[in-house]
Write an enzyme that holds these catalytic residues in place. Sequence first.
Site, short mmCIF file in Angstrom:
data_model
loop_
_atom_site.label_atom_id
_atom_site.label_comp_id
_atom_site.label_asym_id
_atom_site.label_seq_id
_atom_site.Cartn_x
_atom_site.Cartn_y
_atom_site.Cartn_z
N VAL A 63 0.80 -1.22 0.00
CA VAL A 63 0.00 0.00 0.00
C VAL A 63 0.84 1.27 0.00
O VAL A 63 0.29 2.38 -0.05
CB VAL A 63 -1.00 0.03 1.17
CG1 VAL A 63 -1.98 -1.12 1.08
CG2 VAL A 63 -0.27 0.01 2.51
N ASN A 89 -5.55 -1.23 7.71
CA ASN A 89 -4.87 -1.89 8.81
C ASN A 89 -3.38 -2.09 8.55
O ASN A 89 -2.60 -2.28 9.50
CB ASN A 89 -5.54 -3.25 9.08
CG ASN A 89 -4.78 -4.08 10.08
OD1 ASN A 89 -4.79 -3.80 11.28
ND2 ASN A 89 -4.10 -5.12 9.60
N SER A 141 -4.19 3.47 16.98
CA SER A 141 -3.55 2.89 18.16
C SER A 141 -3.58 3.90 19.30
O SER A 141 -3.67 5.11 19.06
CB SER A 141 -2.08 2.53 17.84
OG SER A 141 -1.36 2.20 19.01
N TYR A 154 6.13 5.65 14.36
CA TYR A 154 4.87 4.94 14.61
C TYR A 154 3.81 5.84 15.24
O TYR A 154 2.68 5.93 14.77
CB TYR A 154 5.12 3.73 15.49
CG TYR A 154 3.91 2.91 15.80
CD1 TYR A 154 3.22 2.23 14.80
CD2 TYR A 154 3.42 2.79 17.11
CE1 TYR A 154 2.10 1.46 15.08
CE2 TYR A 154 2.31 2.03 17.41
CZ TYR A 154 1.65 1.36 16.39
OH TYR A 154 0.55 0.60 16.67
N LYS A 158 0.23 7.13 13.61
CA LYS A 158 -1.09 6.83 14.18
C LYS A 158 -1.84 8.11 14.57
O LYS A 158 -3.07 8.17 14.45
CB LYS A 158 -0.93 5.90 15.38
CG LYS A 158 -0.46 4.50 15.00
CD LYS A 158 -1.36 3.84 13.97
CE LYS A 158 -0.99 2.38 13.73
NZ LYS A 158 -1.85 1.73 12.72
N ILE A 187 -2.27 -5.58 22.33
CA ILE A 187 -2.96 -6.70 21.70
C ILE A 187 -1.96 -7.81 21.39
O ILE A 187 -0.92 -7.56 20.78
CB ILE A 187 -3.68 -6.27 20.40
CG1 ILE A 187 -4.64 -5.11 20.66
CG2 ILE A 187 -4.42 -7.46 19.78
CD1 ILE A 187 -5.79 -5.43 21.59
#
Length: 265
Positions: A63, A89, A141, A154, A158, A187
């Site tokens: 992507v 995702n 997140s 990261y 997000k 998770i």
Amino acid sequence: MRLKDKVAIVTGSGRGIGRDIALAYAREGAHIVVSDVDPKTAQATAADAAKISAKSLSLPADVSKLEDINKLIDGTIRQFGRIDIIVNNAMKIVPGKLEELPEQAWDTTMNIGLKGAFLVSQAAARHMIKQKSGCIVNIASVAGLFPCNWAGSYSVVKAGLLMLTKLQAIEWAPYGIRANAITPGYIRTPGTEGMYADPEIYEGRRKGVPMGRVGSGDDITGVAIFLASEDSQYTTGSVVGADGGQAVGYFLSVPGRRFSGGRID
């Protein structure tokens, strides 16, 4: 079945949360387009979805590449004639300290997690606008709410995804398109299993969650189904936490005595 005959593209669905969402959507009657940079895992998820749903399709894609995205969207339209749901995702974390992080590492996470989500949504929205309906679910997140140190770009990605969600919601609402985000907390997935297999790490993180446990993919899929279904038909631009209270449990991690029940423990 809350998603009967809906066509859903789930990026990064070869494994982990993406796979869990794809299979959950299949159980709700959706036709699933499984997209992942790894063709083998994408095909495996699509095969499992086909055992549940009437139709599934594997369309591997990176992507971060517009050419791959166009093939993904065009292939979906050729097969199904429409796109009802996009789940952004796909993600790749390249960890590192800011002062040492190579430009390529920053760009890799940014291009997949944020730019990729924008480009996939944009390409799909062109069809959703014509059909006057559609739904986008962005997997963000808690790291988009609070900085996650030593994880490269990261947290920035997000946080940007949360704002992208709000922008999509306000610009595309007149066309019947809804956009919402989910902010998972800790998770346990195949990608994080190596970390959580360490009892010390697991226990430390578990204690930081008010509900007292690390989550699983099943803790995300219910929210993802809700946001993609008519149950949330008047919900757009929302950020829905799926973190066991982690985002509101800051004071659980503050050292020292706690104030509880009118007394200090």
